[in-house]
Design a protein around this motif. Sequence first.
Motif, PDB file in Angstrom:
ATOM      1  N   VAL A  52       0.868  -1.175   0.000  1.00 15.95           N
ATOM      2  CA  VAL A  52       0.000   0.000   0.000  1.00 15.95           C
ATOM      3  C   VAL A  52       0.906   1.227   0.000  1.00 15.95           C
ATOM      4  CG1 VAL A  52      -1.595   1.343   1.421  1.00 15.95           C
ATOM      5  CG2 VAL A  52      -1.982  -1.112   1.096  1.00 15.95           C
ATOM      6  N   HIS A  53       0.594   2.191  -0.847  1.00 15.06           N
ATOM      7  CA  HIS A  53       1.464   3.342  -1.038  1.00 15.06           C
ATOM      8  C   HIS A  53       0.688   4.646  -0.906  1.00 15.06           C
ATOM      9  CE1 HIS A  53       3.320  -0.074  -3.104  1.00 15.06           C
ATOM     10  NE2 HIS A  53       4.472   0.493  -2.860  1.00 15.06           N
ATOM     11  N   TYR A  54       1.455   5.696  -0.698  1.00 15.78           N
ATOM     12  CA  TYR A  54       0.908   7.042  -0.625  1.00 15.78           C
ATOM     13  C   TYR A  54       1.723   7.930  -1.547  1.00 15.78           C
ATOM     14  CZ  TYR A  54      -0.043  11.724   1.203  1.00 15.78           C
ATOM     15  OH  TYR A  54      -0.364  13.060   1.326  1.00 15.78           O
ATOM     16  N   ALA A  55       1.051   8.735  -2.352  1.00 19.89           N
ATOM     17  CA  ALA A  55       1.736   9.690  -3.218  1.00 19.89           C
ATOM     18  C   ALA A  55       1.933  10.991  -2.459  1.00 19.89           C
ATOM     19  CB  ALA A  55       0.919   9.935  -4.478  1.00 19.89           C
ATOM     20  N   MET A  56       3.171  11.436  -2.341  1.00 18.86           N
ATOM     21  CA  MET A  56       3.430  12.720  -1.698  1.00 18.86           C
ATOM     22  C   MET A  56       2.702  13.809  -2.482  1.00 18.86           C
ATOM     23  SD  MET A  56       5.199  11.950   0.941  1.00 18.86           S
ATOM     24  CE  MET A  56       5.990  13.469   1.514  1.00 18.86           C
ATOM     25  N   GLY A  57       1.924  14.609  -1.743  1.00 18.57           N
ATOM     26  CA  GLY A  57       1.043  15.562  -2.404  1.00 18.57           C
ATOM     27  C   GLY A  57      -0.337  14.999  -2.648  1.00 18.57           C
ATOM     28  N   GLY A  58      -0.559  13.742  -2.229  1.00 14.39           N
ATOM     29  CA  GLY A  58      -1.853  13.107  -2.387  1.00 14.39           C
ATOM     30  C   GLY A  58      -2.103  12.636  -3.807  1.00 14.39           C
ATOM     31  N   VAL A  59      -3.273  12.032  -4.008  1.00 13.68           N
ATOM     32  CA  VAL A  59      -3.649  11.593  -5.353  1.00 13.68           C
ATOM     33  C   VAL A  59      -3.734  12.793  -6.293  1.00 13.68           C
ATOM     34  CG1 VAL A  59      -5.503  10.510  -6.699  1.00 13.68           C
ATOM     35  CG2 VAL A  59      -4.750   9.477  -4.561  1.00 13.68           C
ATOM     36  N   GLN A  60      -3.970  13.984  -5.734  1.00 13.67           N
ATOM     37  CA  GLN A  60      -3.936  15.201  -6.549  1.00 13.67           C
ATOM     38  C   GLN A  60      -2.617  15.326  -7.302  1.00 13.67           C
ATOM     39  OE1 GLN A  60      -6.416  18.214  -6.711  1.00 13.67           O
ATOM     40  NE2 GLN A  60      -5.196  17.891  -8.564  1.00 13.67           N
TER      41      GLN A  60
END
Length: 518
Positions: free
Chosen positions: A229-237
């Motif tokens: 599971v990952h997270y994009a820095m700056g969010g999915v935005q």
Amino acid sequence: MTRIDTSLPVQAAQAGAPHAVVIGAGLGGLAAAMRLGAKGYRVSVLDRLDRVGGRGSSLQRDGHRFDLGPTIVTVPQIFRELWAVCGRDFDTDVDLRPVDPFYEIRWPDGSKFSACQDTAKMREEVRRLSPGDVKGYEQFLRDSEARYWFGFEDLGRRSMHRFADLIKVLPRFAMLRADRSVYAHAARRFKDERLRMAFSFHPLFIGGDPFNVTSMYILVSHLEKEFGVHYAMGGVQAIADAMAGVIEDQGGHVRLHTGVDEILLKDGAAKGVRLDGGEMLRADVVVSNADAGHTYDTLLRNHRKRRWSRAKLDRSRWSMGLFVWYFGTKGTRGKWGDVGHHTILNGPRYKGLIRDIFIKGKLSDDMSLYVHRPSVVDPGVAPEGDDTFYALSPVPHLNFDNSVDWAAEGEAYRQKVQAVLEDQLLPGLGDHLGPSEVFTPDTFRDRYLSPHGSGFSIEPRILQSAYFRPHNVSEEAKGLFLVGAGTHPGAGLPGVISSAEVLAKLVPTPVSSGVTAS
């Protein structure tokens, strides 16, 4: 007099490339535009909002960034493959960080379950709650992997618009007991009711009732274990913004504050769109990333439908609605140290609450919450020393008799959500509250044009999936295609990005590109 769009890139126009119009700059629409641009189309993406990303966009309030929709990235390779098709490197454009543990599940009795990628640690988590369920967990993983290879890598990455394709896969569906629900399958593998919940709730992330959605969706457990599971820095935005950047670099064009009123047909074929202000754009291909229900019932309202008539849409089952409270807190960055990035708070009921939401259409007094705290990974979401959260509660959509009057009940329900958070997760929350924003099913209806304010379009039950779901290539008009949560393969980031992959296999490659039709 009809106004002609003169803002398209001059070079692409002079090259005589065929024009593709994409309605909606959600993740599915942006992915479709990228793939069509890579195939040689001159692409125009139209969206009525002020930012790209659709439900994956964000809001800024007093220095806080609120990610409005999806918060996790699974199967990151589908993004890397999308970028590669466009001759780009995803990891150059997007900073993706692994999240471990994935999430923590909490129950009213004080017990907890921490989900992570390490199989040995997961086995011990199961053993800690219920030693007798370890073998069942191991079998569940094997079950999940089998459904992943068939349901995601096979069916999910090719079109299912032909009845013959359905007939071919029916034996495999039968062998994998696709008729059994996700919860029923989990109940066969786990004796402990908490573990049955922990391994069956995932359909809620794509709008499905775990007690009625096909067991094919247990494949999510394999996705998590295999790819993390990952997270994009700056969010999915940040992902959406990067996608728009690729489209612009391809010579495509993204127009915001631009609503589409109608898809224009001539001799049974899509030939363009009429915008809200009356402007008409001609197109060789039209792709709708709007909700499938909105596409057929509104954008094609002046044309007789062979399959997706209003009557058929009215008979369809829709995903639940969502109540989402976005809020910032002041001076709390070091507070609530046991609260991680993703937390699921269970109410006292599981089956009863789900039944109230999906079957009875009743707003219950109790609730279960998903809580997102991105500031533990991404400090840029809030001013220094502060936090940003959202708390999501599944609620009924708006198409039930005596549906919830959110204008009257919204603030009272928000206060109930706050009370649950203060009692179970964030003590003293009220003393630290900063900016606040609430989305209800009314918001989803008005902001995203989602039928009945549903959070994820048509519910992914077995007879509303694959062939039975709105197809990626429309039978209502030649040259009309669909992507996004309401079409095949379904909701969730992997689903909507895969819908664009399916689309690219259906749309002919322009002859001028020197490549034969695909």
